[in-house]
Each structure stands twice: as structure tokens, then as C-alpha cells.
Design a protein around this motif. Structure first.
Motif, PDB file in Angstrom:
ATOM      1  N   ILE A  42       0.844  -1.202   0.000  1.00 32.29           N
ATOM      2  CA  ILE A  42       0.000   0.000   0.000  1.00 32.29           C
ATOM      3  C   ILE A  42       0.877   1.250   0.000  1.00 32.29           C
ATOM      4  N   ARG A  43       1.963   1.214   0.740  1.00 26.52           N
ATOM      5  CA  ARG A  43       2.869   2.367   0.789  1.00 26.52           C
ATOM      6  C   ARG A  43       3.514   2.616  -0.576  1.00 26.52           C
ATOM      7  N   VAL A  44       3.943   1.524  -1.229  1.00 23.47           N
ATOM      8  CA  VAL A  44       4.579   1.657  -2.547  1.00 23.47           C
ATOM      9  C   VAL A  44       3.589   2.269  -3.545  1.00 23.47           C
ATOM     10  N   GLU A  45       2.380   1.766  -3.513  1.00 25.67           N
ATOM     11  CA  GLU A  45       1.331   2.245  -4.417  1.00 25.67           C
ATOM     12  C   GLU A  45       1.067   3.748  -4.207  1.00 25.67           C
ATOM     13  N   ARG A  46       0.993   4.140  -2.958  1.00 22.38           N
ATOM     14  CA  ARG A  46       0.730   5.554  -2.639  1.00 22.38           C
ATOM     15  C   ARG A  46       1.857   6.452  -3.146  1.00 22.38           C
ATOM     16  N   ARG A  47       3.095   6.050  -2.867  1.00 26.53           N
ATOM     17  CA  ARG A  47       4.231   6.876  -3.281  1.00 26.53           C
ATOM     18  C   ARG A  47       4.350   6.912  -4.799  1.00 26.53           C
ATOM     19  N   PHE A  48       4.062   5.770  -5.436  1.00 29.07           N
ATOM     20  CA  PHE A  48       4.144   5.700  -6.892  1.00 29.07           C
ATOM     21  C   PHE A  48       3.164   6.702  -7.520  1.00 29.07           C
ATOM     22  N   LYS A  49       1.933   6.710  -7.027  1.00 31.81           N
ATOM     23  CA  LYS A  49       0.914   7.632  -7.568  1.00 31.81           C
ATOM     24  C   LYS A  49       1.375   9.075  -7.429  1.00 31.81           C
ATOM     25  N   ALA A 106       2.576  11.353 -10.879  1.00 29.36           N
ATOM     26  CA  ALA A 106       1.869  12.579 -11.274  1.00 29.36           C
ATOM     27  C   ALA A 106       2.863  13.657 -11.710  1.00 29.36           C
ATOM     28  N   LYS A 107       4.070  13.614 -11.140  1.00 31.67           N
ATOM     29  CA  LYS A 107       5.078  14.628 -11.477  1.00 31.67           C
ATOM     30  C   LYS A 107       6.013  14.141 -12.580  1.00 31.67           C
ATOM     31  N   ASN A 108       6.236  12.820 -12.598  1.00 34.68           N
ATOM     32  CA  ASN A 108       7.202  12.265 -13.542  1.00 34.68           C
ATOM     33  C   ASN A 108       6.693  10.927 -14.086  1.00 34.68           C
TER      34      ASN A 108
END
Ligand code: DC
Length: 229
Positions: A155-162, A166-168
Motif C-alpha cells: 500500500i505504501r509503494v502504491e501511494r508513493r508511486f501515484k 503525477a510529477k514524472n
């Protein structure tokens, strides 16, 4: 009776949602939010830009003498953003280039002494919500409310990825996962103030609760700890 202003510390692994909760709590309580990770990130940015050799203590000390950090309110968003020697670097410090080195820099004793002294000053008057890795253990061991946040790794990986995507849009989930794992490892195994739960911290696992539910839970704790019930 008017509730007393307290110090609220929020520590935990990377991308557990600490800053979201800290910002919301500060808003609800009319407290100041201090993002200590931004300070380590800004120092890392300075070192990278100035090619500071951070394995050499003297170079680190010299560089720190030239660094001034300040949180300045963005009048449009109302958020406090970090300025490095007068330049707003809030956006730049979120880049993966900084994320890849920040744990290494944050493990340096002189860097921590520099940052912790400023953090203690910022919290002197209480009425602060401060998030990071060592706030409840080292910066404010006497804080009235200490929260230790956790969430499932995936869940943490998914959140950070999103957030980063969005920026890159060139970023991959594998890169994000590797960076999170590396930072968590360095942050919790370093010699100076490693990430760990303070004995008297309450655990907040937000894998299966909404941001609204987590806010209500934390607000209940904050009101109990400040005598506002
Ligand atoms: O919370 P963040 O991801 O922006 O933090 C960036 C890095 O800074 C993180 O890898 C660990 C370090 N950090 C720290 O060592 N101590 C703190 N109080 C806050 C952050």
C-alpha cells in the motif's frame, strides 16, 4: 476550560501518510505543522548542488554553516513550504534524485545535530504537529502525544508511486519500491537516532482505514492528551 497546547509527534516508515495526517491535525487544532523530512531533503539538495563530499566531516560542517532553512507560508495554498537560503525548494526536494540520497545524508551525526536543534526551537512554544523518524524518541521525548504510523508495504509503494508518477510519468513502480525499501532500511539501522517506535507511542496502522477515520482517531487522542474532552 481552554485546552492546553501540546506537542504531537508523528513518526513512522516512509510513505505511511504521516504528512497527510500531520497537516490535517494541525489544521483542525490550529497548530503549526512541521515537516522535518523536508529539512533533511533540503540539506541533501544543497549537498548535491554544491558537490559536498558528505563522507568528510569538515566539508559537512562547512556546508551546514552556509545553509539556512525556513518554513514560509504559501499565501495561495496556506501550506508552509521549505526555503533553502531564501529559495522555495518544496517541489524540487520531492524528486527521486534527492530521495535516493537523503537517507545517507540524514544518517550523518552533524546533519542531525543541526536539524534537531532547529526542530526543538520550532516546537518550544508547543501547539505543533511534527512528523519524521525520531521526533518522539529524540527531538521531543517529552511530547504529550506520540503517534507511530505503519501501513502495509504494498500500500505504501502504491501511494508513493501515484504521488511521484503525477510529477514524472517516466518513473516505474520497481524504482519506487526499491527506494522505499532502501530508505526504511537505512533509517532504521543507522547509528544516530534510528527510526523506532517510542515506548509510549500509540500505533496507528492505516492500511485499512480512510484518511477521515484516521484523522478522527488522532483528534480523539489529541483531545485526551490536551485535557480537552
Ligand atoms: O519523511 P520524508 O520521506 O520526507 O523523509 C526524508 C528522509 O529524511 C527519510 O528517508 C529519513 C529522513 N528523516 C530523518 O532521518 N529524520 C526525520 N526526523 C525526518 C526524516
Amino acid at each position: 476550560m481552554k485546552a492546553a497546547k501540546i506537542i504531537i509527534t508523528i513518526d513512522g516508515y516512509s510513505s505511511c501518510g504521516k504528512s497527510t495526517l500531520a497537516r490535517q491535525l494541525a489544521q483542525e487544532l490550529d497548530y503549526t505543522y512541521i515537516d522535518t523530512g523536508a529539512m533533511y531533503r533540503a540539506i541533501t539538495l544543497y549537498f548535491l548542488r554544491n558537490q559536498t563530499n558528505w563522507t568528510a566531516t569538515e566539508e559537512v560542517e562547512e556546508a551546514l554553516r552556509n545553509i539556512e532553512l525556513e518554513f514560509v507560508v504559501n499565501t495561495r495554498s496556506g501550506n508552509r513550504e521549505i526555503h533553502l537560503n531564501g529559495e522555495n525548494v518544496e517541489f524540487l526536494i520531492r524528486d527521486l534524485v534527492v530521495a535516493e540520497k537523503v537517507s545517507e545524508v540524514a544518517a550523518i551525526r552533524e546533519v542531525r545535530t543541526f536539524a534537531v536543534a532547529q526542530q526543538r526551537k520550532m516546537g518550544e512554544a508547543k501547539g505543533v504537529v511534527m512528523d519524521g523518524r525520531d521526533i518522539g524518541t529524540t527531538v521531543f521525548p517529552q511530547a504529550e502525544l506520540k503517534i507511530f504510523m505503519t501501513a502495509d508495504n504494498a500500500i505504501r509503494v502504491e501511494r508513493r508511486f501515484k504521488e511521484l508518477f503525477a510529477k514524472n510519468p517516466n518513473i516505474t513502480i520497481e524504482e519506487v519500491k526499491a527506494n522505499l525499501e532502501m530508505r526504511d532500511y537505512i533509517d532504521s539501522h543507522r547509528e544516530v537516532s534510528p527510526l523506532r517506535k517510542a515506548d509510549d507511542a500509540v500505533i496507528l496502522d492505516n492500511s485499512d482505514i480512510t484518511p477521515e477515520e484516521q484523522l478522527q482517531l488522532a483528534l480523539t487522542w489529541a483531545r485526551e492528551c490536551s485535557g480537552d474532552q
